[in-house]
Design a protein around this motif. Structure first.
Motif, PDB file in Angstrom:
ATOM      1  N   PRO A 249      -9.156  -1.184  -3.563  1.00  0.00           N
ATOM      2  CA  PRO A 249      -7.996  -0.692  -4.315  1.00  0.00           C
ATOM      3  C   PRO A 249      -8.442   0.240  -5.437  1.00  0.00           C
ATOM      4  O   PRO A 249      -9.432  -0.037  -6.129  1.00  0.00           O
ATOM      5  N   VAL A 250      -7.756   1.360  -5.606  1.00  0.00           N
ATOM      6  CA  VAL A 250      -8.105   2.334  -6.652  1.00  0.00           C
ATOM      7  C   VAL A 250      -6.831   2.754  -7.382  1.00  0.00           C
ATOM      8  O   VAL A 250      -5.732   2.685  -6.832  1.00  0.00           O
ATOM      9  N   ASP A 251      -7.016   3.177  -8.628  1.00  0.00           N
ATOM     10  CA  ASP A 251      -5.859   3.688  -9.383  1.00  0.00           C
ATOM     11  C   ASP A 251      -5.334   4.976  -8.761  1.00  0.00           C
ATOM     12  O   ASP A 251      -4.117   5.215  -8.733  1.00  0.00           O
ATOM     13  N   ALA A 252      -6.259   5.818  -8.299  1.00  0.00           N
ATOM     14  CA  ALA A 252      -5.863   7.086  -7.678  1.00  0.00           C
ATOM     15  C   ALA A 252      -6.940   7.495  -6.688  1.00  0.00           C
ATOM     16  O   ALA A 252      -8.137   7.444  -6.991  1.00  0.00           O
TER      17      ALA A 252
ATOM     18  N   ILE B 285       0.841  -1.197   0.000  1.00  0.00           N
ATOM     19  CA  ILE B 285       0.000   0.000   0.000  1.00  0.00           C
ATOM     20  C   ILE B 285       0.879   1.251   0.000  1.00  0.00           C
ATOM     21  O   ILE B 285       1.685   1.460   0.909  1.00  0.00           O
ATOM     22  N   ALA B 286       0.709   2.069  -1.040  1.00  0.00           N
ATOM     23  CA  ALA B 286       1.454   3.333  -1.135  1.00  0.00           C
ATOM     24  C   ALA B 286       0.782   4.427  -0.323  1.00  0.00           C
ATOM     25  O   ALA B 286       1.444   5.193   0.381  1.00  0.00           O
TER      26      ALA B 286
ATOM     27  N   ALA C  34      -9.879   2.905   1.290  1.00  0.00           N
ATOM     28  CA  ALA C  34      -9.441   2.801  -0.102  1.00  0.00           C
ATOM     29  C   ALA C  34      -7.929   3.017  -0.126  1.00  0.00           C
ATOM     30  O   ALA C  34      -7.374   3.673   0.761  1.00  0.00           O
ATOM     31  N   PHE C  35      -7.277   2.466  -1.140  1.00  0.00           N
ATOM     32  CA  PHE C  35      -5.819   2.578  -1.154  1.00  0.00           C
ATOM     33  C   PHE C  35      -5.264   2.510  -2.563  1.00  0.00           C
ATOM     34  O   PHE C  35      -5.864   1.904  -3.461  1.00  0.00           O
ATOM     35  N   GLU C  36      -4.116   3.179  -2.744  1.00  0.00           N
ATOM     36  CA  GLU C  36      -3.322   3.068  -3.965  1.00  0.00           C
ATOM     37  C   GLU C  36      -2.216   2.058  -3.726  1.00  0.00           C
ATOM     38  O   GLU C  36      -1.636   1.990  -2.637  1.00  0.00           O
ATOM     39  N   LEU C  37      -1.908   1.275  -4.759  1.00  0.00           N
ATOM     40  CA  LEU C  37      -0.886   0.246  -4.637  1.00  0.00           C
ATOM     41  C   LEU C  37       0.510   0.833  -4.793  1.00  0.00           C
ATOM     42  O   LEU C  37       0.731   1.762  -5.573  1.00  0.00           O
ATOM     43  N   ALA C  38       1.453   0.265  -4.048  1.00  0.00           N
ATOM     44  CA  ALA C  38       2.860   0.594  -4.237  1.00  0.00           C
ATOM     45  C   ALA C  38       3.337  -0.022  -5.546  1.00  0.00           C
ATOM     46  O   ALA C  38       2.824  -1.073  -5.971  1.00  0.00           O
ATOM     47  N   PRO C  39       4.288   0.614  -6.237  1.00  0.00           N
ATOM     48  CA  PRO C  39       4.770   0.071  -7.519  1.00  0.00           C
ATOM     49  C   PRO C  39       5.253  -1.378  -7.372  1.00  0.00           C
ATOM     50  O   PRO C  39       5.931  -1.734  -6.409  1.00  0.00           O
ATOM     51  N   GLY C  40       4.851  -2.204  -8.349  1.00  0.00           N
ATOM     52  CA  GLY C  40       5.304  -3.587  -8.383  1.00  0.00           C
ATOM     53  C   GLY C  40       4.513  -4.541  -7.515  1.00  0.00           C
ATOM     54  O   GLY C  40       4.873  -5.719  -7.396  1.00  0.00           O
ATOM     55  N   HIS C  41       3.425  -4.081  -6.904  1.00  0.00           N
ATOM     56  CA  HIS C  41       2.624  -4.939  -6.022  1.00  0.00           C
ATOM     57  C   HIS C  41       1.229  -5.154  -6.599  1.00  0.00           C
ATOM     58  O   HIS C  41       0.666  -4.264  -7.246  1.00  0.00           O
TER      59      HIS C  41
END
Length: 498
Positions: free
Chosen positions: A471-474, A417-418, A437-444
């Motif tokens: 999970p959301v893109d932004a 989670i970013a 809600a959350f944005e994903l960390a790169p590569g996860h």
């Protein structure tokens, strides 16, 4: 301040003042636009104290209108160009300025034009160094706008992250106090120099937010050249830093994360001594990641539109001495600012106790008394301010209080989670329950809900664990780059309907 701004009247026409779109705009072009606009206002009888409506885009024309208003004692009434046209038109109706300046792309929209006419505003197009009358249709019984706001420098809307935006009047006295407070914190004993010489100021956030507008106000007051980005992109910001080599630049946390994710080469940022971060909460882990990658400290600041900008923050000296022990704090009060924490009964609490933050500062205007905020906080024995969420964000779940900031901090410790955001949704049995809600960390990849619940149970009390994860893109954000709680709840409502 007004005197220093009026001194720009004598600056030569060809002196470069604002870089925009890769080219310099001369001060003479900005002054001519301001003079033409001032003549139109005088013809309408809108002199000192008059409200001047401006759709404030990140463009040189907007800087000219800011300078005009603050050198003639008028009131800059700001409208947000980043919102959908329907909402902008409604805002014009509520604000009802007697005159409205905007670039031609707005006047070409029928809804915008009708809103201005219905509000009773005279319209002017500002494209380049000219201001000309907009061709407006006639309507029956237009509104009678409030023509003046004596003593008010700027009418600015809040970001509206927790509800409908509120229009905040900032007086000339407040702006003056804020300039003195920030300069005393960041650059005490600053030397005078020729106008538009020395280092540049980067304006990377929207001018309709107090952070972006403040960058312009401070730049004009210091007669400093400005590099104006129409909107923030990592490439544009990196190019500006690489070419102009500023010592300090301001970025909201979301932009700091974008710079890290883009893996900007350290040599491109070697001129920077510090990044100032405000507008939204800055996780200490994010500040540490930037320091580890680039060797550049992130100086967190805290403020609000109502306080004409920042009232507390970190300095380079404090960062060097205290960061290891005080990471997570938003720093200490600026010169002229007092802080205290009170309980539900309004009585001051002992040092270190968590309660509602109150502030006393000339930047807040009013009668000089204590101003109660919506922030939960504590002030420690060394004067550092620690935010603990917003009092109006607290989720009451079956009688238990859940602070969204506590849940967000736990979720953001998950490696996938970013960035996360938490809000309360209605529940028939418990009143409200937290959702995340959350944005994903790169590569996860997105973790399964059960994995996140198990992770949260190790970090949180049972009633603090969210009932839903999305999970959301932004994450939905306002112009300040804060996550908009209103739009976040709408996002969950939309997913419920699917």
């Amino acid at each position: 301040m007004a005197g220093r701004l009026r001194a720009l009247q004598d600056v030569g026409d060809d002196v470069p003042a604002v870089e925009f779109g890769g080219a310099w705009v001369a001060w003479g072009d900005l002054r001519r636009l301001a003079e033409r606009a001032s003549a139109e206002l005088d013809a309408l009888g809108l002199g000192e104290g008059a409200r001047v409506g401006v759709v404030l885009e990140n463009r040189p024309e907007s800087i000219a209108l800011v300078w005009l208003a603050l050198t003639t004692g008028r009131c800059l009434t700001v409208f947000n160009p980043l919102q959908p046209m329907e909402r902008l038109s409604a805002e014009i109706g509520r604000g009802a300025p007697p005159v409205l300046f905007a670039t031609s792309r707005f006047w070409e929209d029928q809804a915008f034009t009708f809103a201005a006419v219905k509000a009773g505003a005279a319209g002017f197009v500002m494209d380049g160094p000219e201001a000309r009358s907009a061709e407006l249709p006639s309507v029956l019984q237009p509104a009678t706008p409030a023509r003046t706001a004596p003593g008010i420098a700027v009418e600015l809307s809040t970001s509206g992250t927790t509800g409908p935006p509120k229009r905040i009047p900032l007086s000339y006295h407040q702006i003056e106090a804020a300039l003195g407070s920030v300069n005393g914190h960041m650059a005490p004993g600053q030397r005078r120099r020729a106008p538009f010489t020395g280092g540049v100021g980067l304006v990377t956030t929207p001018m309709v937010h107090i952070g972006g507008l403040w960058g312009v106000l401070q730049g004009l007051a210091e007669t400093r050249r400005l590099v104006l980005l129409e909107r923030f992109t990592v490439d544009a910001w990196r190019d500006a830093v690489r070419r102009h080599r500023p010592r300090i630049a301001g970025l909201p946390p979301a932009a700091i994360r974008s710079v890290l994710d883009a893996d900007v080469p350290a040599e491109d940022l070697e001129s920077l001594r510090a990044i100032t971060a405000g507008a939204a909460p800055t996780p200490p882990e994010l500040a540490d990641a930037f320091l580890d990658r680039y060797g550049i400290p992130v100086l967190v600041v805290y403020g609000a539109t109502e306080f004409s900008g920042a009232v507390a923050g970190w300095s380079l000296r404090d960062h060097g001495k205290w960061w290891v022990r005080k990471r997570g704090s938003v720093g200490r009060p600026f010169p002229g600012v007092e802080l205290r924490v009170t309980g539900e009964d309004g009585e001051p609490l002992a040092t270190g106790r968590v309660g509602v933050l109150e502030i006393r500062t000339p930047q807040a205007g009013g009668d000089g008394g204590w101003i109660r905020t919506s922030d939960l906080a504590r002030v420690d024995e060394d004067g550092f301010l620690w935010l603990r969420g917003r009092a109006d964000d607290v989720i009451i779940r079956g009688g238990f209080k859940v602070l969204p900031s506590t849940v967000v901090s736990a979720l953001e410790r998950h490696p996938a989670i970013a960035e996360a955001a938490v809000a309360g949704v209605p529940d028939r049995r418990l009143g409200h329950v937290p959702v995340a809600a959350f944005e994903l960390a790169p590569g996860h990849d997105a973790p399964a809900d059960d994995e996140l619940r198990t992770f949260c149970r190790k970090e949180l009390l049972p009633y603090e664990v969210p009932v839903r994860f999305l999970p959301v893109d932004a994450l939905p954000r306002g112009v300040s780059q804060k996550v908009s709680r209103t739009d976040l709840l709408a996002l969950f409502a939309e997913t419920e309907r699917k």
